[in-house]
Design a protein around this motif. Structure first.
Motif, PDB file in Angstrom:
ATOM      1  N   ASP A 134      -3.924  -8.728   9.696  1.00 33.97           N
ATOM      2  CA  ASP A 134      -3.819  -9.427  10.942  1.00 33.97           C
ATOM      3  C   ASP A 134      -2.335  -9.712  11.490  1.00 33.97           C
ATOM      4  OD1 ASP A 134      -6.497  -9.502  11.493  1.00 33.97           O
ATOM      5  OD2 ASP A 134      -6.749 -11.343  10.608  1.00 33.97           O
ATOM      6  N   SER A 135      -1.453  -9.675  10.300  1.00 37.74           N
ATOM      7  CA  SER A 135      -0.119  -9.967  10.741  1.00 37.74           C
ATOM      8  C   SER A 135       0.745  -8.757  10.648  1.00 37.74           C
ATOM      9  CB  SER A 135       0.480 -10.774   9.320  1.00 37.74           C
ATOM     10  OG  SER A 135      -0.334 -11.945   9.215  1.00 37.74           O
ATOM     11  N   GLY A 136       0.064  -7.627  10.758  1.00 32.30           N
ATOM     12  CA  GLY A 136       0.595  -6.354  10.673  1.00 32.30           C
ATOM     13  C   GLY A 136       1.419  -5.891   9.699  1.00 32.30           C
ATOM     14  N   ASP A 137       0.963  -6.680   8.405  1.00 31.79           N
ATOM     15  CA  ASP A 137       1.590  -5.878   7.207  1.00 31.79           C
ATOM     16  C   ASP A 137       0.710  -4.565   6.742  1.00 31.79           C
ATOM     17  OD1 ASP A 137       3.547  -7.833   7.055  1.00 31.79           O
ATOM     18  OD2 ASP A 137       2.220  -9.046   5.839  1.00 31.79           O
ATOM     19  N   VAL A 174       9.839   4.823 -12.814  1.00 30.27           N
ATOM     20  CA  VAL A 174       9.687   6.300 -13.512  1.00 30.27           C
ATOM     21  C   VAL A 174       8.460   6.808 -13.454  1.00 30.27           C
ATOM     22  CG1 VAL A 174      11.981   6.139 -14.447  1.00 30.27           C
ATOM     23  CG2 VAL A 174       9.675   5.585 -15.753  1.00 30.27           C
ATOM     24  N   LEU A 175       8.099   7.989 -13.041  1.00 35.53           N
ATOM     25  CA  LEU A 175       6.840   8.582 -13.230  1.00 35.53           C
ATOM     26  C   LEU A 175       6.455   8.936 -14.642  1.00 35.53           C
ATOM     27  CD1 LEU A 175       4.597  10.141 -11.597  1.00 35.53           C
ATOM     28  CD2 LEU A 175       5.995  12.328 -12.254  1.00 35.53           C
ATOM     29  N   LYS A 176       5.257   8.456 -15.119  1.00 38.34           N
ATOM     30  CA  LYS A 176       4.696   8.313 -16.305  1.00 38.34           C
ATOM     31  C   LYS A 176       3.695   9.137 -16.492  1.00 38.34           C
ATOM     32  CE  LYS A 176       6.549   3.916 -17.518  1.00 38.34           C
ATOM     33  NZ  LYS A 176       6.291   2.608 -17.614  1.00 38.34           N
ATOM     34  N   GLY A 177       3.773  10.540 -17.129  1.00 40.98           N
ATOM     35  CA  GLY A 177       2.652  11.613 -17.128  1.00 40.98           C
ATOM     36  C   GLY A 177       2.697  12.412 -15.937  1.00 40.98           C
ATOM     37  N   LYS A 178       1.637  13.060 -15.546  1.00 39.77           N
ATOM     38  CA  LYS A 178       1.648  14.013 -14.552  1.00 39.77           C
ATOM     39  C   LYS A 178       1.446  13.344 -13.257  1.00 39.77           C
ATOM     40  CE  LYS A 178      -0.328  17.743 -17.159  1.00 39.77           C
ATOM     41  NZ  LYS A 178      -1.242  18.800 -17.214  1.00 39.77           N
ATOM     42  N   SER A 179       0.923  12.037 -13.102  1.00 35.70           N
ATOM     43  CA  SER A 179       0.798  11.306 -11.963  1.00 35.70           C
ATOM     44  C   SER A 179       0.783   9.981 -12.236  1.00 35.70           C
ATOM     45  CB  SER A 179      -0.444  11.590 -11.233  1.00 35.70           C
ATOM     46  OG  SER A 179      -1.792  11.414 -11.790  1.00 35.70           O
ATOM     47  N   ASP A 180       0.959   9.143 -11.092  1.00 33.39           N
ATOM     48  CA  ASP A 180       1.003   7.669 -11.401  1.00 33.39           C
ATOM     49  C   ASP A 180       0.153   6.936 -10.128  1.00 33.39           C
ATOM     50  OD1 ASP A 180       1.892   6.029 -13.680  1.00 33.39           O
ATOM     51  OD2 ASP A 180       3.982   6.474 -13.398  1.00 33.39           O
ATOM     52  N   VAL A 181      -0.303   5.589 -10.345  1.00 30.53           N
ATOM     53  CA  VAL A 181      -0.747   5.005  -9.273  1.00 30.53           C
ATOM     54  C   VAL A 181       0.331   4.402  -8.669  1.00 30.53           C
ATOM     55  CG1 VAL A 181      -1.985   2.879  -8.932  1.00 30.53           C
ATOM     56  CG2 VAL A 181      -2.853   4.262 -10.729  1.00 30.53           C
ATOM     57  N   ILE A 182       0.244   4.155  -7.079  1.00 29.32           N
ATOM     58  CA  ILE A 182       1.045   3.520  -6.414  1.00 29.32           C
ATOM     59  C   ILE A 182       0.298   2.575  -5.632  1.00 29.32           C
ATOM     60  CG2 ILE A 182       2.829   5.319  -6.085  1.00 29.32           C
ATOM     61  CD1 ILE A 182       1.385   6.220  -3.372  1.00 29.32           C
ATOM     62  N   ILE A 183       1.078   1.300  -5.685  1.00 31.57           N
ATOM     63  CA  ILE A 183       0.315   0.224  -4.622  1.00 31.57           C
ATOM     64  C   ILE A 183       1.616  -0.333  -3.888  1.00 31.57           C
ATOM     65  CG2 ILE A 183      -0.458  -2.219  -4.876  1.00 31.57           C
ATOM     66  CD1 ILE A 183      -1.655  -1.341  -7.554  1.00 31.57           C
ATOM     67  N   PHE A 184       1.436  -0.337  -2.499  1.00 31.86           N
ATOM     68  CA  PHE A 184       2.628  -0.908  -1.794  1.00 31.86           C
ATOM     69  C   PHE A 184       2.304  -1.781  -0.527  1.00 31.86           C
ATOM     70  CE2 PHE A 184       1.000   2.895  -0.053  1.00 31.86           C
ATOM     71  CZ  PHE A 184       1.126   2.685   1.359  1.00 31.86           C
ATOM     72  N   LYS A 185       3.252  -2.531  -0.205  1.00 31.77           N
ATOM     73  CA  LYS A 185       3.050  -3.521   0.722  1.00 31.77           C
ATOM     74  C   LYS A 185       4.332  -3.339   1.916  1.00 31.77           C
ATOM     75  CE  LYS A 185       2.866  -8.208   2.513  1.00 31.77           C
ATOM     76  NZ  LYS A 185       3.042  -9.684   2.173  1.00 31.77           N
ATOM     77  N   ILE A 186       4.091  -3.163   3.228  1.00 30.60           N
ATOM     78  CA  ILE A 186       5.317  -2.880   4.283  1.00 30.60           C
ATOM     79  C   ILE A 186       5.287  -4.035   4.985  1.00 30.60           C
ATOM     80  CG2 ILE A 186       6.535  -1.413   5.731  1.00 30.60           C
ATOM     81  CD1 ILE A 186       5.294   1.072   4.431  1.00 30.60           C
ATOM     82  N   SER A 187       6.058  -4.823   4.864  1.00 29.40           N
ATOM     83  CA  SER A 187       5.802  -6.126   5.851  1.00 29.40           C
ATOM     84  C   SER A 187       6.795  -5.953   7.186  1.00 29.40           C
ATOM     85  CB  SER A 187       6.350  -7.267   5.244  1.00 29.40           C
ATOM     86  OG  SER A 187       5.540  -7.710   4.158  1.00 29.40           O
ATOM     87  N   LEU A 188       6.544  -6.185   8.182  1.00 29.99           N
ATOM     88  CA  LEU A 188       7.157  -6.123   9.484  1.00 29.99           C
ATOM     89  C   LEU A 188       7.863  -7.277   9.807  1.00 29.99           C
ATOM     90  CD1 LEU A 188       4.578  -4.002  11.732  1.00 29.99           C
ATOM     91  CD2 LEU A 188       6.358  -3.169  10.027  1.00 29.99           C
TER      92      LEU A 188
END
Length: 67
Positions: free
Chosen positions: A28-31, A53-67
């Motif tokens: 609701d805040s636009g994040d 750094v990448l560990k293995g063939k792939s890695d998990v990404i979790i992100f937040k972009i605040s406006l």
């Protein structure tokens, strides 16, 4: 994106030289929140990242972009 995910409020590049996939949502805040994976060894991170750094063939990404 706006909360209905129909209009852009801004745009940015997100990813690296290989494959990324992420599911995103907007609160609701636009994040912007996302979770997914990357197989890019050059995926951009910040100094505060849990891992930079990448560990293995792939890695998990979790992100937040605040406006």
């Amino acid at each position: 994106l706006d909360p209905t995910l129909t209009k852009f409020k801004f745009s940015t590049f997100f990813g690296g030289s290989k494959v990324e996939s992420a599911r995103i949502t907007v609160d609701d805040s636009g994040d912007i929140f996302g979770v997914g994976y990357t197989s890019s060894p050059d995926f951009k991170t910040t100094a505060e990242s849990y891992s930079t750094v990448l560990k293995g063939k792939s890695d998990v990404i979790i992100f937040k972009i605040s406006l």
